[in-house]
Write an enzyme that holds these catalytic residues in place. Sequence first.
Site, PDB file in Angstrom:
ATOM      1  N   LYS A 197     -17.931  35.183  47.429  1.00  0.00           N
ATOM      2  CA  LYS A 197     -19.034  35.926  48.018  1.00  0.00           C
ATOM      3  C   LYS A 197     -19.991  36.407  46.928  1.00  0.00           C
ATOM      4  O   LYS A 197     -19.570  36.799  45.836  1.00  0.00           O
ATOM      5  CB  LYS A 197     -18.507  37.145  48.786  1.00  0.00           C
ATOM      6  CG  LYS A 197     -17.654  36.793  50.004  1.00  0.00           C
ATOM      7  CD  LYS A 197     -18.466  36.131  51.105  1.00  0.00           C
ATOM      8  CE  LYS A 197     -17.633  35.759  52.322  1.00  0.00           C
ATOM      9  NZ  LYS A 197     -17.305  36.898  53.169  1.00  0.00           N
TER      10      LYS A 197
ATOM     11  N   GLN B 195      -3.289  38.511  50.551  1.00  0.00           N
ATOM     12  CA  GLN B 195      -4.182  37.458  51.003  1.00  0.00           C
ATOM     13  C   GLN B 195      -4.584  36.664  49.774  1.00  0.00           C
ATOM     14  O   GLN B 195      -4.532  37.187  48.665  1.00  0.00           O
ATOM     15  CB  GLN B 195      -5.416  38.048  51.687  1.00  0.00           C
ATOM     16  CG  GLN B 195      -6.145  39.017  50.797  1.00  0.00           C
ATOM     17  CD  GLN B 195      -6.928  40.068  51.588  1.00  0.00           C
ATOM     18  OE1 GLN B 195      -6.671  40.294  52.750  1.00  0.00           O
ATOM     19  NE2 GLN B 195      -7.876  40.692  50.929  1.00  0.00           N
TER      20      GLN B 195
ATOM     21  N   ASP C 236      -3.446  47.202  51.443  1.00  0.00           N
ATOM     22  CA  ASP C 236      -4.611  46.744  52.193  1.00  0.00           C
ATOM     23  C   ASP C 236      -4.173  46.195  53.554  1.00  0.00           C
ATOM     24  O   ASP C 236      -3.329  45.300  53.624  1.00  0.00           O
ATOM     25  CB  ASP C 236      -5.281  45.642  51.362  1.00  0.00           C
ATOM     26  CG  ASP C 236      -6.679  45.307  51.833  1.00  0.00           C
ATOM     27  OD1 ASP C 236      -7.605  46.058  51.498  1.00  0.00           O
ATOM     28  OD2 ASP C 236      -6.823  44.289  52.551  1.00  0.00           O
TER      29      ASP C 236
ATOM     30  N   GLU D  83      -3.516  51.486  54.205  1.00  0.00           N
ATOM     31  CA  GLU D  83      -4.924  51.417  54.595  1.00  0.00           C
ATOM     32  C   GLU D  83      -5.022  50.690  55.932  1.00  0.00           C
ATOM     33  O   GLU D  83      -5.319  49.504  55.990  1.00  0.00           O
ATOM     34  CB  GLU D  83      -5.761  50.682  53.534  1.00  0.00           C
ATOM     35  CG  GLU D  83      -7.258  50.753  53.805  1.00  0.00           C
ATOM     36  CD  GLU D  83      -7.930  49.405  54.049  1.00  0.00           C
ATOM     37  OE1 GLU D  83      -9.163  49.366  54.065  1.00  0.00           O
ATOM     38  OE2 GLU D  83      -7.233  48.387  54.246  1.00  0.00           O
TER      39      GLU D  83
END
Lengths: 658, 658
Positions: free
Chosen positions: A265, A325, A396, A425
């Site tokens: 990104k 991830q 996360d 989270e």
Amino acid sequence: MSTQVEPTPAKARRAGASKAPPERIVIQYPTPAVDDGLYPAKRVVGDTVNVEADIFRDGHDLLRAVIRYKPPQARNWREAEMVRIDAHLGGVRWAGSFEVDKTGRWEYTIEAWTDVFGTWRDELNRKVTAQQHDLAGELSEGVQLLQHATNEAKSKSDQALIEHAIATLSDEDVPETAKHDVALGPELFATLERIQPRHGAVSIDPPLAIEVDRKLAKFGAWYELFPRSWGGLQGVQSQLPRLQELGFDVLYLPPIHPIGHTNRKGKNNALSAGPEDPGSPWAIGDETGGHEAVHRDLGTIDDLRHLAEQAQQHDIAIALDFAIQCSADHPWLHEHPEWFHRRPDGTLKYAENPPKRYQDIYNVNWESPDWKGLWDALLKIVIQWVDAGITVFRVDNPHTKPFEFWRWLIKNVHDHNRDVIFLAEAFTRRSVMRHLAKIGFTQSYTYFTWKNARWELTEYLNELAHSEESEYFRPNFFANTPDILHEYLQHGGRPAFETRVTLAATLSPTYGIYSGYEHFENVPVREGSEEYLNSEKYEIKQRALDGPLLPYIQRLNQIRRENDALHDLSNVTFLDTANDALIAYAKHAPGNTIITVVSVDPHQAQEGLAIVPANLGLPPSFTAHDLLTDERFLWRIGANYVRLEPGIRQAHLVRVEM
Amino acid sequence: MSTQVEPTPAKARRAGASKAPPERIVIQYPTPAVDDGLYPAKRVVGDTVNVEADIFRDGHDLLRAVIRYKPPQARNWREAEMVRIDAHLGGVRWAGSFEVDKTGRWEYTIEAWTDVFGTWRDELNRKVTAQQHDLAGELSEGVQLLQHATNEAKSKSDQALIEHAIATLSDEDVPETAKHDVALGPELFATLERIQPRHGAVSIDPPLAIEVDRKLAKFGAWYELFPRSWGGLQGVQSQLPRLQELGFDVLYLPPIHPIGHTNRKGKNNALSAGPEDPGSPWAIGDETGGHEAVHRDLGTIDDLRHLAEQAQQHDIAIALDFAIQCSADHPWLHEHPEWFHRRPDGTLKYAENPPKRYQDIYNVNWESPDWKGLWDALLKIVIQWVDAGITVFRVDNPHTKPFEFWRWLIKNVHDHNRDVIFLAEAFTRRSVMRHLAKIGFTQSYTYFTWKNARWELTEYLNELAHSEESEYFRPNFFANTPDILHEYLQHGGRPAFETRVTLAATLSPTYGIYSGYEHFENVPVREGSEEYLNSEKYEIKQRALDGPLLPYIQRLNQIRRENDALHDLSNVTFLDTANDALIAYAKHAPGNTIITVVSVDPHQAQEGLAIVPANLGLPPSFTAHDLLTDERFLWRIGANYVRLEPGIRQAHLVRVEM
């Protein structure tokens, strides 16, 4: 939960005549207990555990009860006396307490029994008081009870006392009134209460569990920063003295691992990155390594180890991010293709929440045939970082991974090092957030950022502080995060930042800010978004600990440390203010009462009252020492005028002084 | 309660690679459940059981859930669909229901699984809606799911539908858009939802229990009389037609057994009886027999059997008293001395609550070495009366006998005849009263007689109706008893009696009066006492069913029968009245809403409002048909003026009509 045993009728009929009759005492509704004991309650080292339960039996016999409790790895049970706390209401509630002085899983149960001697003595006493005579039958019962007890006598003096009583009660030449005095003697009573057999004793089985963490699990000030904006791990290390001075306890770093190249990104979450764009730290893994590696621009594992050591010297804990991830370049994608989702046509599935697609990230497949290999690999990674000195993990999105994985992981990590803290989270449904806390997460992100009105805060805090949730769900009130720049901060200027950090730091024992907060950073990527413009998630900033709000935050952190009342959540009581723009609350610890009044209006001056209720136990009037400004006001039980004006002050944070 | 299995880490690591990953779905907080399933919830035949639970998993996959339930003695589980009821709130609560159509112990559990096909279809649908293309990978996943499902197809038409879909989705010549339509087809969806394997299914284990009683357990009007004041059992029998006409469902007789002579109580509880004094029926047993015998002055066991038969012809159940205590002349005292308390000096202990002594009564010793013999003898007595046609027992002071005895007795009697109803006469601590209900008592006496002010009634009824207690504690609101003539009745004259019987009959589905109520008997033995002067407990009266309040009670009983809204307790909503002397409440059943307004002031006229809230679901205005007077008023949502004046009326009992 009950201790009653249901006798099968057939058994009850056929068993030998020597079998004792079934138990008659019921113990129910013990607290602390989470979902009736299915999950452990949580405490920290140094806490007093207040235990209560309903205890009763049929009839009118007197009962006694103790807490039986056991520290981690201990072999023997200890005992603490319980007393009936609502006798005046004709109730059945009993209470007692014990201290927890080390981390780990404590256990407790409650044992109750019929106080045979006490019941006999009480009835005799009532008869003597009513001047009834001819109590020879009663006294003969007493002799019998005393004879049974002699077997239990632990000392010669006990034995002598009891034998004297037996001799006196059995002596025909002793006047009846003198026998009454001996039978009712307080020393005899105390001795019998101590040594008599526990008649018909029942207990809660299995025992209940309490997970005891170190104090940082409950109380701490967090600061979050992206190391790449501070000169990497070594640059971060140079900030430690200043962070300690500011009063922070935890320094949380977003992922420090290599970042993928494929579909990286760009700035402001652009779909394609420019050649200089560093990518999102959450797109973990490239050809140099995955979750076990450190991004080469940030430093090395040794740098991290050194940072953790130095941090500890400054009473600061380093928190790492644990985000399960993988970028498209993560080594696992070719080393363990079986850990990822594959379509029948053989293609890998990237993360998506249709119609949204996250092409830079692949989720692992929890239903992989080799799920155990995957679990083990993840555990190994966490253990590696723990061994490098990391004892805090911010996890996360745990709510998109199996609950059982977390239970297993946290238990195994705790078996390795019980000091490790896991912050969940999970911004999702309350039941799911609660469940993550029940199965082991030490702390949790909350809805705090979205609770800005007085009624919202009051409702939410009462739920966190005064429901069963308070036994296991520890909130961490972040005032902002890299993902959440709330509209309130976007439009409220400095007063909004003062208000929110004051609320966070005084309502919740654990709170945090993300770097930039102290500079009043408040520009969203676009109107209506909670994302920052030019978010640090996608680019490198130049950061320094020189924000204009830092002195205020430093003072808040100092006040927090010095006042025990701010170390708890369940001790909060909200006060009336006669103005919906003013929220006020008292927190009380032994010898320490703090009253906080905050304006939730960042734009205009607000006047109102801090109405101190009588049931806080404060004197009729007292000195309200404002710890933010060192002013002293004369306050009283009842209404106290307050005026909070943006630019002058957003809050009173007063300590009650006599 | 949760269905999660905690994998021991060692096990999880060592088990073979073929082991499926742990379950991911959580089912918690099911209702109905008493103490988390430790005790059965209660229902009556014909009830709909509304089941709810929290059901969730990690991630975003769709779930499905069913109730699985099983009637008594059935071998197979039945299923009822559950739906998510708070999806709009982002919640996790699911609900479903099933009917119970026979008495006995029903079981239910909840099964939930991941809706694999539904999740796939939902994601595909979102992508198609967002006009995403290139969904070949997604369609290939769908083909795989369909292929798995073909094994489950129960019918040829299912099979054909699925095979057609597979063929279409796999056909390279079919346009992609046409494939989308086939994949998203509603018939295919419905079929797959019906037959797909229940992926990752979890259920509550063990199942939860529901005890289903006959309707009389919940709904009935009771009349209590001393048979000796009505010409014995045959005299009572002659009253049956009139009692039926008056609308009574249960005729409760205090103990009908022989009465002891030794230390017999005289009139007004005098310590010594005169030669004509009949004694208290609760001093059970003489040389002619004990609990298994009928007092010779009342008749024979055959008379009782005949009375029970005749009563049944009149839709009336006879209730007997079960009081486990013995007069000094009870045969058990010499047949089974081991069942009684003996002092070391060999003397028997009479009942006492020091300094009070009950010299006419001996309690049994529940800790007797032969406690099993005692239990068996008591069970045998109850079974004898059940076999004589008695299916209702009012149990005297059950709270002074072991809980386990009651659990065992009630279970054994129910194994013999499931229709038997046990009413607990326990006026003691709430926890003990609740516990007796949990362990099996069908109904319970309550604190109703002592709740006379509006706030007391509202508080008490809300607790009975709207807490977990409503799942197992069925109140029986006696307006008076031979032991309780409340001060309110002593001083309020006829209006007080009207008020109390109206409250009892309309608040509680089961209520009762003790003979004399309809004559406004209101003289206590002395000021400040709740005992009647010349109490029927100690002397014989001449009684007849001719009291002036009977027409009113007859009308109440008729209204109760005709209006389903009065058959429940949990359906009550209290209304504001703008006057503390007026209490108002609505009860709602399908097609039937009753609003009752009662003045609790027996002395003066009271004016106020019946404020009908909008959330009752009534039309803006409606006819309020007063079923007591046949008047019709125009009422509306909002305030409705009411005036209740002693001597004219104490209550409105209106049915909402359109």
